[in-house]
Design a protein around this motif. Sequence first.
Motif, PDB file in Angstrom:
ATOM      1  N   VAL A   1       0.854  -1.195   0.000  1.00 15.00           N
ATOM      2  CA  VAL A   1       0.000   0.000   0.000  1.00 15.00           C
ATOM      3  C   VAL A   1       0.885   1.237   0.000  1.00 15.00           C
ATOM      4  CG1 VAL A   1      -1.732   1.315   1.282  1.00 15.00           C
ATOM      5  CG2 VAL A   1      -1.931  -1.173   1.131  1.00 15.00           C
ATOM      6  N   LEU A   2       1.876   1.264   0.873  1.00 18.82           N
ATOM      7  CA  LEU A   2       2.798   2.398   0.950  1.00 18.82           C
ATOM      8  C   LEU A   2       3.586   2.563  -0.348  1.00 18.82           C
ATOM      9  CD1 LEU A   2       4.041   1.782   4.568  1.00 18.82           C
ATOM     10  CD2 LEU A   2       2.743   3.772   3.794  1.00 18.82           C
ATOM     11  N   ARG A   3       3.973   1.470  -0.963  1.00 19.69           N
ATOM     12  CA  ARG A   3       4.792   1.498  -2.158  1.00 19.69           C
ATOM     13  C   ARG A   3       3.993   1.861  -3.417  1.00 19.69           C
ATOM     14  NH1 ARG A   3       8.484  -1.860  -1.042  1.00 19.69           N
ATOM     15  NH2 ARG A   3       7.164  -3.690  -0.795  1.00 19.69           N
ATOM     16  N   ARG A   4       2.765   1.394  -3.535  1.00 17.76           N
ATOM     17  CA  ARG A   4       2.027   1.511  -4.792  1.00 17.76           C
ATOM     18  C   ARG A   4       0.863   2.509  -4.807  1.00 17.76           C
ATOM     19  NH1 ARG A   4       2.606  -3.165  -8.183  1.00 17.76           N
ATOM     20  NH2 ARG A   4       3.978  -4.683  -7.218  1.00 17.76           N
ATOM     21  N   HIS A   5       0.386   2.907  -3.651  1.00 19.97           N
ATOM     22  CA  HIS A   5      -0.867   3.665  -3.602  1.00 19.97           C
ATOM     23  C   HIS A   5      -0.707   4.999  -2.869  1.00 19.97           C
ATOM     24  CE1 HIS A   5      -2.563  -0.005  -5.143  1.00 19.97           C
ATOM     25  NE2 HIS A   5      -2.324  -0.670  -4.039  1.00 19.97           N
ATOM     26  N   ALA A   6       0.130   5.875  -3.406  1.00 21.37           N
ATOM     27  CA  ALA A   6       0.443   7.148  -2.747  1.00 21.37           C
ATOM     28  C   ALA A   6      -0.801   8.009  -2.493  1.00 21.37           C
ATOM     29  CB  ALA A   6       1.459   7.935  -3.567  1.00 21.37           C
ATOM     30  N   ARG A   7      -1.704   8.087  -3.451  1.00 20.50           N
ATOM     31  CA  ARG A   7      -2.919   8.894  -3.247  1.00 20.50           C
ATOM     32  C   ARG A   7      -3.740   8.358  -2.084  1.00 20.50           C
ATOM     33  NH1 ARG A   7      -3.156   8.819  -9.058  1.00 20.50           N
ATOM     34  NH2 ARG A   7      -2.701  10.888  -9.863  1.00 20.50           N
ATOM     35  N   PHE A   8      -3.844   7.034  -2.008  1.00 22.80           N
ATOM     36  CA  PHE A   8      -4.602   6.435  -0.912  1.00 22.80           C
ATOM     37  C   PHE A   8      -3.926   6.717   0.428  1.00 22.80           C
ATOM     38  CE2 PHE A   8      -5.574   3.071   2.080  1.00 22.80           C
ATOM     39  CZ  PHE A   8      -6.953   3.104   2.072  1.00 22.80           C
ATOM     40  N   VAL A   9      -2.608   6.632   0.475  1.00 20.13           N
ATOM     41  CA  VAL A   9      -1.875   6.905   1.724  1.00 20.13           C
ATOM     42  C   VAL A   9      -2.155   8.339   2.187  1.00 20.13           C
ATOM     43  CG1 VAL A   9       0.427   7.121   2.749  1.00 20.13           C
ATOM     44  CG2 VAL A   9      -0.107   5.165   1.276  1.00 20.13           C
ATOM     45  N   THR A  10      -2.182   9.283   1.266  1.00 23.59           N
ATOM     46  CA  THR A  10      -2.505  10.674   1.607  1.00 23.59           C
ATOM     47  C   THR A  10      -3.944  10.777   2.091  1.00 23.59           C
ATOM     48  OG1 THR A  10      -0.917  11.472  -0.009  1.00 23.59           O
ATOM     49  CG2 THR A  10      -2.614  13.030   0.696  1.00 23.59           C
ATOM     50  N   TRP A  11      -4.868  10.108   1.410  1.00 26.26           N
ATOM     51  CA  TRP A  11      -6.267  10.123   1.830  1.00 26.26           C
ATOM     52  C   TRP A  11      -6.395   9.530   3.222  1.00 26.26           C
ATOM     53  CZ3 TRP A  11      -9.688   6.160   3.095  1.00 26.26           C
ATOM     54  CH2 TRP A  11     -11.016   6.562   3.269  1.00 26.26           C
ATOM     55  N   ARG A  12      -5.690   8.441   3.487  1.00 33.67           N
ATOM     56  CA  ARG A  12      -5.736   7.788   4.799  1.00 33.67           C
ATOM     57  C   ARG A  12      -5.257   8.753   5.889  1.00 33.67           C
ATOM     58  NH1 ARG A  12      -5.350   6.143   9.304  1.00 33.67           N
ATOM     59  NH2 ARG A  12      -4.387   4.318  10.186  1.00 33.67           N
ATOM     60  N   ARG A  13      -4.220   9.514   5.597  1.00 34.02           N
ATOM     61  CA  ARG A  13      -3.691  10.483   6.552  1.00 34.02           C
ATOM     62  C   ARG A  13      -4.742  11.555   6.870  1.00 34.02           C
ATOM     63  NH1 ARG A  13       0.892  12.134   3.816  1.00 34.02           N
ATOM     64  NH2 ARG A  13       1.712  10.081   4.246  1.00 34.02           N
ATOM     65  N   THR A  14      -5.413  12.043   5.830  1.00 38.31           N
ATOM     66  CA  THR A  14      -6.423  13.085   5.996  1.00 38.31           C
ATOM     67  C   THR A  14      -7.613  12.588   6.806  1.00 38.31           C
ATOM     68  OG1 THR A  14      -5.787  14.049   3.891  1.00 38.31           O
ATOM     69  CG2 THR A  14      -7.957  14.660   4.749  1.00 38.31           C
ATOM     70  N   TRP A  15      -8.039  11.374   6.557  1.00 38.53           N
ATOM     71  CA  TRP A  15      -9.250  10.838   7.182  1.00 38.53           C
ATOM     72  C   TRP A  15      -8.938   9.806   8.268  1.00 38.53           C
ATOM     73  CZ3 TRP A  15     -13.654  13.257   6.414  1.00 38.53           C
ATOM     74  CH2 TRP A  15     -13.754  14.096   5.302  1.00 38.53           C
ATOM     75  N   ALA A  16      -7.822   9.933   8.933  1.00 37.54           N
ATOM     76  CA  ALA A  16      -7.385   8.956   9.937  1.00 37.54           C
ATOM     77  C   ALA A  16      -8.424   8.719  11.035  1.00 37.54           C
ATOM     78  CB  ALA A  16      -6.069   9.410  10.566  1.00 37.54           C
ATOM     79  N   HIS A  17      -9.240   9.721  11.311  1.00 39.75           N
ATOM     80  CA  HIS A  17     -10.219   9.586  12.391  1.00 39.75           C
ATOM     81  C   HIS A  17     -11.373   8.641  12.053  1.00 39.75           C
ATOM     82  CE1 HIS A  17     -11.535  12.834   9.773  1.00 39.75           C
ATOM     83  NE2 HIS A  17     -12.768  12.643  10.212  1.00 39.75           N
ATOM     84  N   ILE A  18     -11.548   8.266  10.786  1.00 41.40           N
ATOM     85  CA  ILE A  18     -12.613   7.326  10.446  1.00 41.40           C
ATOM     86  C   ILE A  18     -12.060   5.993   9.912  1.00 41.40           C
ATOM     87  CG2 ILE A  18     -14.312   9.131   9.988  1.00 41.40           C
ATOM     88  CD1 ILE A  18     -13.941   8.560   6.977  1.00 41.40           C
ATOM     89  N   ILE A  19     -10.736   5.869   9.849  1.00 44.01           N
ATOM     90  CA  ILE A  19     -10.120   4.669   9.282  1.00 44.01           C
ATOM     91  C   ILE A  19      -9.381   3.894  10.359  1.00 44.01           C
ATOM     92  CG2 ILE A  19      -8.502   3.786   7.578  1.00 44.01           C
ATOM     93  CD1 ILE A  19      -8.864   6.473   6.108  1.00 44.01           C
ATOM     94  N   GLU A  20      -9.660   2.609  10.416  1.00 44.24           N
ATOM     95  CA  GLU A  20      -8.931   1.720  11.316  1.00 44.24           C
ATOM     96  C   GLU A  20      -8.197   0.704  10.459  1.00 44.24           C
ATOM     97  OE1 GLU A  20      -9.564  -1.193  15.158  1.00 44.24           O
ATOM     98  OE2 GLU A  20     -11.312  -0.666  13.951  1.00 44.24           O
ATOM     99  N   CYS A  21      -6.880   0.690  10.578  1.00 44.11           N
ATOM    100  CA  CYS A  21      -6.059  -0.257   9.826  1.00 44.11           C
ATOM    101  C   CYS A  21      -5.493  -1.277  10.798  1.00 44.11           C
ATOM    102  CB  CYS A  21      -4.933   0.461   9.095  1.00 44.11           C
ATOM    103  SG  CYS A  21      -5.530   1.601   7.840  1.00 44.11           S
ATOM    104  N   ARG A  22      -5.673  -2.538  10.461  1.00 45.20           N
ATOM    105  CA  ARG A  22      -5.234  -3.614  11.328  1.00 45.20           C
ATOM    106  C   ARG A  22      -4.428  -4.611  10.507  1.00 45.20           C
ATOM    107  NH1 ARG A  22      -7.031  -3.007  16.278  1.00 45.20           N
ATOM    108  NH2 ARG A  22      -6.799  -5.201  16.772  1.00 45.20           N
ATOM    109  N   ALA A  23      -3.557  -5.336  11.187  1.00 37.29           N
ATOM    110  CA  ALA A  23      -2.725  -6.327  10.510  1.00 37.29           C
ATOM    111  C   ALA A  23      -2.664  -7.603  11.323  1.00 37.29           C
ATOM    112  CB  ALA A  23      -1.314  -5.791  10.295  1.00 37.29           C
ATOM    113  N   ASN A  24      -2.478  -8.683  10.617  1.00 35.73           N
ATOM    114  CA  ASN A  24      -2.250  -9.976  11.234  1.00 35.73           C
ATOM    115  C   ASN A  24      -1.096 -10.611  10.477  1.00 35.73           C
ATOM    116  OD1 ASN A  24      -2.273 -12.523  12.312  1.00 35.73           O
ATOM    117  ND2 ASN A  24      -4.502 -12.687  12.336  1.00 35.73           N
ATOM    118  N   ALA A  25       0.114 -10.173  10.831  1.00 34.44           N
ATOM    119  CA  ALA A  25       1.317 -10.594  10.109  1.00 34.44           C
ATOM    120  C   ALA A  25       1.603 -12.074  10.256  1.00 34.44           C
ATOM    121  CB  ALA A  25       2.514  -9.784  10.585  1.00 34.44           C
TER     122      ALA A  25
END
Length: 170
Positions: free
Chosen positions: A84-108
């Motif tokens: 996501v960080l490598r390929r989707h720069a616009r989305f990463v910026t959008w995620r930063r702007t709307w961080a209060h409504i986005i929850e990102c979780r991982a299960n490595a």
Amino acid sequence: MEPDTTPTPLQALPEGRFSGRADFTEMIRQAFSAAAQQGWREIIVCDPDFEDWPLGERAVVQALNDWSKTGRTFTMLARNYDEVLRRHARFVTWRRTWAHIIECRANASAPADDLPSALLGPGWVFERLDLQRCTGMAGSEPARRVALRERLHERLLKSSPAFPATTLGL
């Protein structure tokens, strides 16, 4: 001449089988567009790494911008967010702007094939059953939505916060 006040018809989302990368990416575009148009309150997306999702496309980010309002929630689940960080720069910026409504979780620690590649909305879902061939099913049937919601919830319980909106250093 009076302005046209005819309401825009709601976008119908695909039902049934889909096959191929083009169908898959178009379905994602349509889903986010429908979410904005129909005012979905919640979106949950899951994929091992979101590498081949069109998250960085201008149209997708615009649809997410149009969708973003108070009271909405967007949950992402992945093994990791490196692609996501490598390929989707616009989305990463959008995620930063709307961080209060986005929850990102991982299960490595989860095997890649343990995480579904899916999108869950309030009245429609899709799941990619074969990642290599991009084949799967989409639909609005209640049984399909409930089954996917339960599987995603189970995996979310085993996950931890990830992909922070900002990185603080010392």
